[in-house]
Design a protein around this motif. Structure first.
Motif, PDB file in Angstrom:
ATOM      1  N   UNK A  32       0.869  -1.176   0.000  1.00 34.14           N
ATOM      2  CA  UNK A  32       0.000   0.000   0.000  1.00 34.14           C
ATOM      3  C   UNK A  32       0.908   1.228   0.000  1.00 34.14           C
ATOM      4  N   UNK A  33       0.622   2.174  -0.893  1.00 27.75           N
ATOM      5  CA  UNK A  33       1.441   3.384  -0.999  1.00 27.75           C
ATOM      6  C   UNK A  33       0.571   4.605  -0.743  1.00 27.75           C
ATOM      7  N   UNK A  34       0.979   5.396   0.235  1.00 32.04           N
ATOM      8  CA  UNK A  34       0.319   6.666   0.515  1.00 32.04           C
ATOM      9  C   UNK A  34       1.009   7.763  -0.274  1.00 32.04           C
ATOM     10  N   UNK A  35       0.263   8.407  -1.154  1.00 31.37           N
ATOM     11  CA  UNK A  35       0.803   9.528  -1.938  1.00 31.37           C
ATOM     12  C   UNK A  35       0.381  10.820  -1.243  1.00 31.37           C
ATOM     13  N   UNK A  36       1.360  11.652  -0.944  1.00 30.82           N
ATOM     14  CA  UNK A  36       1.125  12.899  -0.214  1.00 30.82           C
ATOM     15  C   UNK A  36       0.211  13.825  -1.004  1.00 30.82           C
ATOM     16  N   UNK A  37      -0.839  14.307  -0.347  1.00 32.14           N
ATOM     17  CA  UNK A  37      -1.771  15.228  -0.998  1.00 32.14           C
ATOM     18  C   UNK A  37      -1.092  16.584  -1.234  1.00 32.14           C
ATOM     19  N   UNK A  38      -1.655  17.336  -2.163  1.00 35.43           N
ATOM     20  CA  UNK A  38      -1.123  18.675  -2.437  1.00 35.43           C
ATOM     21  C   UNK A  38      -1.174  19.555  -1.195  1.00 35.43           C
ATOM     22  N   UNK A  39      -2.235  19.411  -0.391  1.00 37.60           N
ATOM     23  CA  UNK A  39      -2.374  20.212   0.827  1.00 37.60           C
ATOM     24  C   UNK A  39      -1.250  19.910   1.817  1.00 37.60           C
ATOM     25  N   UNK A  40      -0.896  18.644   1.955  1.00 38.18           N
ATOM     26  CA  UNK A  40       0.185  18.288   2.874  1.00 38.18           C
ATOM     27  C   UNK A  40       1.533  18.740   2.340  1.00 38.18           C
ATOM     28  N   UNK A  41       1.727  18.664   1.028  1.00 38.98           N
ATOM     29  CA  UNK A  41       2.975  19.168   0.438  1.00 38.98           C
ATOM     30  C   UNK A  41       3.109  20.650   0.738  1.00 38.98           C
ATOM     31  N   UNK A  42       2.026  21.418   0.580  1.00 39.33           N
ATOM     32  CA  UNK A  42       2.096  22.864   0.821  1.00 39.33           C
ATOM     33  C   UNK A  42       2.327  23.177   2.293  1.00 39.33           C
ATOM     34  N   UNK A  43       1.856  22.289   3.168  1.00 37.92           N
ATOM     35  CA  UNK A  43       2.111  22.448   4.601  1.00 37.92           C
ATOM     36  C   UNK A  43       3.615  22.435   4.887  1.00 37.92           C
ATOM     37  N   UNK A  44       4.352  21.700   4.070  1.00 35.17           N
ATOM     38  CA  UNK A  44       5.809  21.621   4.220  1.00 35.17           C
ATOM     39  C   UNK A  44       6.500  22.772   3.469  1.00 35.17           C
ATOM     40  N   UNK A  45       5.708  23.804   3.096  1.00 34.51           N
ATOM     41  CA  UNK A  45       6.206  24.977   2.362  1.00 34.51           C
ATOM     42  C   UNK A  45       6.848  24.609   1.029  1.00 34.51           C
ATOM     43  N   UNK A  46       6.251  23.635   0.363  1.00 35.03           N
ATOM     44  CA  UNK A  46       6.705  23.222  -0.962  1.00 35.03           C
ATOM     45  C   UNK A  46       5.490  23.170  -1.870  1.00 35.03           C
ATOM     46  N   UNK A  47       5.753  22.952  -3.153  1.00 31.98           N
ATOM     47  CA  UNK A  47       4.669  22.788  -4.115  1.00 31.98           C
ATOM     48  C   UNK A  47       5.089  21.702  -5.088  1.00 31.98           C
ATOM     49  N   UNK A  48       4.249  20.702  -5.243  1.00 41.39           N
ATOM     50  CA  UNK A  48       4.542  19.636  -6.189  1.00 41.39           C
ATOM     51  C   UNK A  48       4.416  20.175  -7.611  1.00 41.39           C
ATOM     52  N   UNK A  49       5.269  19.710  -8.496  1.00 37.23           N
ATOM     53  CA  UNK A  49       5.199  20.075  -9.910  1.00 37.23           C
ATOM     54  C   UNK A  49       3.985  19.388 -10.539  1.00 37.23           C
ATOM     55  N   UNK A  50       3.781  18.136 -10.178  1.00 35.23           N
ATOM     56  CA  UNK A  50       2.692  17.331 -10.725  1.00 35.23           C
ATOM     57  C   UNK A  50       1.559  17.286  -9.687  1.00 35.23           C
ATOM     58  N   UNK A  51       0.315  17.564 -10.097  1.00 34.90           N
ATOM     59  CA  UNK A  51      -0.806  17.550  -9.145  1.00 34.90           C
ATOM     60  C   UNK A  51      -1.021  16.161  -8.537  1.00 34.90           C
ATOM     61  N   UNK A  52      -1.632  16.139  -7.350  1.00 40.51           N
ATOM     62  CA  UNK A  52      -1.851  14.903  -6.604  1.00 40.51           C
ATOM     63  C   UNK A  52      -2.481  13.799  -7.439  1.00 40.51           C
ATOM     64  N   UNK A  53      -3.598  14.088  -8.099  1.00 40.34           N
ATOM     65  CA  UNK A  53      -4.310  13.038  -8.845  1.00 40.34           C
ATOM     66  C   UNK A  53      -3.408  12.390  -9.889  1.00 40.34           C
TER      67      UNK A  53
END
Length: 140
Positions: A32-53
């Motif tokens: 089972x793999x938990x993929x970090x949501x965009x909201x949690x990434x932003x909580x770490x003061x970062x922004x994913x290049x590729x959206x969560x979905x």
């Protein structure tokens, strides 16, 4: 059946991610793999290049992965309470840190084994992102 669990942002999917997932799957029956949501990434003061979905769909299509779920929280024990995994896979950059010593002790009480995998040398999403930024700047 041995259930394994790991988490990550999985942004700019690369060989290090494949290595982690392949190695993890070799040690369990169901991964089972938990993929970090965009909201949690932003909580770490970062922004994913590729959206969560899209990140979740990329991971879901890796042959080593059985189930993908959102990771909306850093609380690994909360995830265990829902999923009841037997083994958790983590990057070795967390080994012997105060935070993970506490998490590991908590998991030992319920019989969950923590396995630390080495990071793939020379590649990471951060390095890839920095390289892309430099290339974009030089092409202006």
């Amino acid at each position: 059946m041995k259930i394994g669990y790991t988490t990550g942002v999985f942004d700019l999917f690369h060989i290090g991610h494949v290595n982690l997932l392949r190695n993890a799957k070799s040690m369990c029956d169901k991964l089972i793999v938990g993929v970090t949501t965009d909201e949690l990434v932003s909580y770490k003061n970062k922004k994913a290049v590729i959206p969560f979905e899209e990140r979740a769909e990329i991971v879901r299509n890796c042959k080593h992965v059985d189930v993908v779920i959102p990771q909306p929280s850093m609380d690994k024990f909360e995830a265990w309470q829902k999923l009841r995994f037997d083994i958790m896979f983590v990057g070795d950059d967390w080994f012997n840190t105060d935070k993970w010593k506490d998490i590991q002790a908590q998991f030992e009480e319920v019989g969950v084994k923590i396995v630390y995998f080495p990071y793939t040398k020379g590649t990471s999403s951060t390095i890839l992102n920095e390289t892309l930024e430099r290339l974009r700047e030089s092409n202006k």
